[in-house]
Scaffold this motif. Sequence first.
Motif, short mmCIF file in Angstrom:
data_model
loop_
_atom_site.label_atom_id
_atom_site.label_comp_id
_atom_site.label_asym_id
_atom_site.label_seq_id
_atom_site.Cartn_x
_atom_site.Cartn_y
_atom_site.Cartn_z
N SER A 22 0.81 -1.23 0.00
CA SER A 22 0.00 0.00 0.00
C SER A 22 0.83 1.27 0.00
N GLU B 111 -8.44 0.40 5.49
CA GLU B 111 -9.88 0.44 5.20
C GLU B 111 -10.42 1.87 5.18
N ALA B 112 -9.77 2.76 5.93
CA ALA B 112 -10.22 4.15 5.97
C ALA B 112 -9.61 4.99 4.86
N SER B 113 -8.61 4.44 4.17
CA SER B 113 -7.89 5.20 3.16
C SER B 113 -8.61 5.18 1.81
N ALA B 114 -8.50 6.31 1.09
CA ALA B 114 -9.07 6.40 -0.26
C ALA B 114 -8.04 6.04 -1.33
N ALA B 115 -6.82 5.75 -0.92
CA ALA B 115 -5.77 5.45 -1.89
C ALA B 115 -6.04 4.12 -2.58
N PRO B 116 -5.94 4.07 -3.91
CA PRO B 116 -6.17 2.79 -4.62
C PRO B 116 -5.18 1.71 -4.18
N ALA C 150 -6.61 -0.15 -1.24
CA ALA C 150 -7.63 -1.12 -1.65
C ALA C 150 -6.98 -2.36 -2.27
#
Length: 425
Positions: free
Chosen positions: A310, A320-325, A328
């Motif tokens: 990541s 889980e709180a991150s918006a970074a692809p 995910a």
Amino acid sequence: MHPRAGRPVPPRRALQAGALPGQVQGLRLTESLLTLNAGSSSIKVALFAAGGEGDALPAARWSGQADGLGAELKARLRVRDAQGRTLHDAALDGDRRSHQGALAALLEWHAQQGGGDRIAAVGHRIVHGGVNFVAPVRIDDAVLAELAAFEPLAPLHQPHNLAGVRAAMKAFDGVPQVACFDTAFHSTQTEVNRRFALPRAFHDAGVRRYGFHGLSYESIVAQFTRLAPELADKRVIVAHLGNGASMCAMAQGRSVATTMSFSPLDGLTMGTRCGHLDAAVVLYLMRSRGMSAEQVEALLFRESGLLGLSGVSSDMRELEASAAPEAAEAIAHFIEQVVQHMGSLAAALRGVDAVIFTGGIGENASALRERILEECDWLGVHVDAAANGAGHARLTTPESPVSAWMLRTDEEAVIARHTVQVISA
């Protein structure tokens, strides 16, 4: 067999009737046991009564946990009583963010309480017991020296485990210290499953599959035996998912196969550990990239896994709180590895009757559990989304051919029970 190791204690028998009589020989009921469990990013300490009634070990009088240890995490120390009420909650700064510093803070908090019962013994989680230590054992200088030789095999754990032993020896002079091994639970595996396909001389020298998280698996076996006795003796896969993660296939409550092997590096993708890796990658890194053994070790143990994938964090909650692809993608990778290993372990058992989740991620990340279970529908696991979201013990529908469960591991209770057995022998 090592002269100190004693006869192997079958995990199921070690957790059942008669382990803790009301008055244990050599212990008074006014005495207490302390347990120390130092993990790769946390330290857990708990205080138990030295004696108990019947089969069940009394709940810890208080339990403390320092988590988030390490340079990239926010370290904090929390202590709770048996009812879960907070007794102490404080951030750890500076040197206290290290394992040794956090342990010192926990011991200082205990000392500040004053007037408590005498500590009769201290039980320790020791990750690696090697070939010889297949049952809990009282620690002396010779045992400590032998266990230190395994530090290169478990560099994120063994040094911290043994630092805890030394700190406890200093804090509680003359008090018996007992080592309880994560590897011991897997000593029931067949030679076929413990061998690598290397010349036999290497196996005889100790290059073999050991398996880890054994104290957690013992806890789950004991709990599941009480919760679902009709399933506990059947084919069960337990997924201990956390910063360190592994899975174990069990038959009749005994280890048949597991994902970790020679060290706690193998198997599933973890917080900072790479998990399963083609050994030729190491040769490439050293020959073509000019990396030293120390650099490769740091890469594989401390810079890989969820953190490496990541570039955001090793903590599943932050991912889980991150918006970074990339976050995910790291989560998807973790899920895929769990699902693939689920199939492998089901094959080792020639089928499966129940799946159990435990560990920090397995117990708390309900959305991730649901994704894993949905991907295992082919195995006959039919998730009940409402039950899973509510954190119920059973996570699957009543008609599911294979049931899934969530149980909270209690390694400290297992350590305390083993400690009583050793010092009362």
